[in-house]
Design an enzyme around this catalytic site. Structure first.
Site, PDB file in Angstrom:
ATOM      1  N   GLU A  69     -56.326  -8.531  -6.305  1.00 10.35           N
ATOM      2  CA  GLU A  69     -57.210  -7.193  -6.987  1.00 10.35           C
ATOM      3  C   GLU A  69     -57.389  -7.276  -8.454  1.00 10.35           C
ATOM      4  O   GLU A  69     -58.202  -6.685  -8.894  1.00 10.35           O
ATOM      5  CB  GLU A  69     -56.132  -6.058  -6.692  1.00 10.35           C
ATOM      6  N   HIS A 122     -45.001 -26.461   9.086  1.00  9.89           N
ATOM      7  CA  HIS A 122     -45.329 -26.511  10.672  1.00  9.89           C
ATOM      8  C   HIS A 122     -46.380 -25.753  10.943  1.00  9.89           C
ATOM      9  O   HIS A 122     -46.702 -25.535  12.280  1.00  9.89           O
ATOM     10  CB  HIS A 122     -44.004 -26.315  11.500  1.00  9.89           C
ATOM     11  N   LYS A 169     -61.226   3.785  -0.777  1.00  6.80           N
ATOM     12  CA  LYS A 169     -60.561   4.919  -0.647  1.00  6.80           C
ATOM     13  C   LYS A 169     -61.463   6.132  -0.616  1.00  6.80           C
ATOM     14  O   LYS A 169     -61.274   7.047   0.134  1.00  6.80           O
ATOM     15  CB  LYS A 169     -59.461   5.115  -2.181  1.00  6.80           C
TER      16      LYS A 169
HETATM   17  O1  PA5 Z   1     -52.482  -2.138  -7.487  1.00  4.96           O
HETATM   18  C1  PA5 Z   1     -53.092  -1.012  -7.178  1.00  4.96           C
HETATM   19  O2  PA5 Z   1     -53.596  -0.403  -7.996  1.00  4.96           O
HETATM   20  C2  PA5 Z   1     -53.341  -0.830  -5.901  1.00  4.96           C
HETATM   21  O3  PA5 Z   1     -52.981  -1.697  -4.872  1.00  4.96           O
HETATM   22  C3  PA5 Z   1     -52.532   0.457  -5.671  1.00  4.96           C
HETATM   23  O4  PA5 Z   1     -51.004   0.172  -5.901  1.00  4.96           O
HETATM   24  C4  PA5 Z   1     -52.588   1.038  -4.064  1.00  4.96           C
HETATM   25  O5  PA5 Z   1     -54.013   1.134  -4.016  1.00  4.96           O
HETATM   26  C5  PA5 Z   1     -51.954   2.330  -4.086  1.00  4.96           C
HETATM   27  O6  PA5 Z   1     -52.466   3.241  -5.082  1.00  4.96           O
HETATM   28  P1  PA5 Z   1     -51.431   4.447  -5.353  1.00  4.96           P
HETATM   29  O7  PA5 Z   1     -50.203   3.945  -5.862  1.00  4.96           O
HETATM   30  O8  PA5 Z   1     -52.190   5.126  -6.441  1.00  4.96           O
HETATM   31  O9  PA5 Z   1     -51.230   5.280  -4.048  1.00  4.96           O
END
Ligand code: PA5
Length: 460
Positions: A301, A330, A443
């Site tokens: 990310e 393995h 989202k």
């Molecule tokens: O690292 C990030 O920003 C994302 O992976 C969020 O943690 C994930 O999308 C969940 O979002 P939120 O914590 O706003 O529900």
């Protein structure tokens, strides 16, 4: 908070041409060539510190430690079960902590067993798959009044987490002896204008813990996001933050060879530029498999980006892969050793196991005698060494992160090491490591498909 020393070591010898040959190994001068960029990156990161970016300040929040400890104590004394509901960065850190530090069968041990540390059973649900939630509710049935739920969402609006919140809230409202306001803790952005969850907590009186505005989901494990469940589990959260803080100090150095996170970022970046964009994290510890998944999210990310800092449409980013030794010897190892030369591997070596376990001290068949009088740790270490040497002989660049043992301090160090490493990598790849436009788009499309006001569905 007591001062701790950093014990994490990074052995990078097998990344270089001396070990794996000139075609696949790096030259020292290539690394030296990045010195100026690391100096500038250190300055840029320091400038953002506490302003746009706050993960490095989390270990210093002593007030939070006290708040979390108090709340955890109360939860430990009232509940048999503790359930974390969250997605991505709001859940993976919790999974990493409990996989690493709890007894491997924590939830199956009798409640009074010393290895349970007086903690409730702990569940982390990071997928909205309804069959999983149904399965969990089967396990909790009859114990709902004795179950606490920690709903974690930085944005306070992610559909997966909010749907689970709505479901659980209603279930508790309908179940005799339950009270959602007493049993649900909300961990979210403290700004009501940013987080619906925060507004709900204010309106209805839910207990809420903060995720600092300048700490993104995947950087939040050392905030209340990870600390509450850790403290509920009886883990030493001060130790974890102490380890993180010791590592934090090392990661501020502008000298690449003295800064393990910067060095690591440079090595992987240089290998990526030489056609090895796949970066495997392979801890030799069943307990650190969660860390490998957490790392994948952090890396993917933060670094997988369409746009660069100064250029559009760069479509860049390495591909992280999670493996675990010895399991993947393995499975994936065949590919790592003999497949395309497009990977770098990071092993995590744990120097001390929890307790030595002899394989067998008495008789064994002649073919198995080499195992008698040895411990499982001996074999575990031999398998890692064998794999590492095989990789080296096959000209496969690899490096090893060494930690003395899997404990709170080491895990805190690893979290901070990787968070800084991705911050340095962001500078090297010239991307914003702290946003996630692709995740947001998905989202928003989900909201659109589900008919949320103000959101459009994706084009067909
Ligand atoms: O690292 C990030 O920003 C994302 O992976 C969020 O943690 C994930 O999308 C969940 O979002 P939120 O914590 O706003 O529900």
């Amino acid at each position: 908070m007591a001062r701790r020393e950093s014990h994490l070591g990074l052995d990078a010898a097998n990344m270089f041409s001396d070990a794996v040959g000139p075609e696949h190994g790096l030259r020292q001068d290539e690394l030296d060539g990045l010195a100026g960029r690391i100096e500038r990156s250190t300055a840029a990161i320091a400038e953002m510190r506490g302003e746009a970016v706050g993960f490095m300040e989390l270990p210093g929040d002593e007030g939070l430690v006290e708040t979390v400890r108090r709340k955890a104590q109360e939860l430990r004394s009232h509940y048999k079960n503790f359930v974390v509901l969250g997605a991505g960065g709001s859940a993976l850190g919790n999974i990493t902590i409990h996989t690493a530090l709890q007894h491997p069968y924590h939830n199956l041990l009798p409640a009074g067993h010393p290895a349970r540390r007086g903690a409730p059973r702990i569940f982390v649900v990071d997928n909205l798959d309804p069959d999983w939630l149904i399965g969990l509710l089967d396990v909790l049935s009859g114990e709902l009044p004795e179950t606490a739920f920690n709903v974690i969402s930085k944005s306070g609006s992610t559909a997966a987490t909010m749907s689970q919140f709505l479901h659980v809230r209603e279930l508790l409202q309908r179940t005799k002896g339950c009270d959602p306001v007493r049993q649900i803790i909300l961990t979210t952005d403290p700004r009501p204008e940013e987080s619906l969850l925060r507004r709900i907590s204010r309106r209805d009186g839910y207990y809420a813990l903060p995720i600092p505005p300048n700490v993104g989901g995947r950087f939040s494990v050392l905030s209340a996001v990870g600390l509450l469940s850790a403290a509920v589990g009886g883990l030493d959260i001060a130790g974890m933050l102490g380890g993180a803080s010791a590592m934090e100090e090392r990661c501020r150095s502008a000298r690449v060879r003295e800064n393990p996170a910067a060095l690591y970022a440079c090595l992987l970046y240089l290998q990526c530029r030489r056609g090895k964009p796949i970066s495997v994290l392979m801890p030799y510890s069943h307990f650190l498999r969660g860390l490998a998944d957490w790392y994948c999210q952090l890396w993917a990310e933060s670094l997988g980006k369409r746009d660069g800092l100064s250029e559009k449409d760069v479509f860049t980013g390495p591909t992280p892969v999670a493996s675990v030794g010895t399991t993947d010897e393995h499975s994936m190892m065949q590919l790592y050793q003999d497949g395309p030369f497009d990977k770098v591997i990071t092993f995590v070596e744990v120097q001390e196991g929890r307790e030595p376990l002899p394989i067998c001290e008495g008789q064994a068949e002649p073919e198995l005698r080499y195992l008698t009088g040895r411990t499982f740790q001996d074999l575990f270490s031999a398998e890692l060494e064998a794999t590492r040497r095989a990789m080296r002989h096959k000209h496969r660049p690899n490096c090893t992160i060494r930690i003395p043992r899997v404990d709170e301090e080491a895990l805190g160090e690893l979290f901070m090491f990787y968070e800084y490493a991705v911050a340095y990598s962001g500078r090297l790849y010239e991307v914003n490591a702290y946003d996630q436009p692709g995740v947001e788009l998905a989202k928003n499309y989900t909201y659109g498909l589900m008919g949320r006001e103000g959101y459009e569905p994706p084009p067909p």
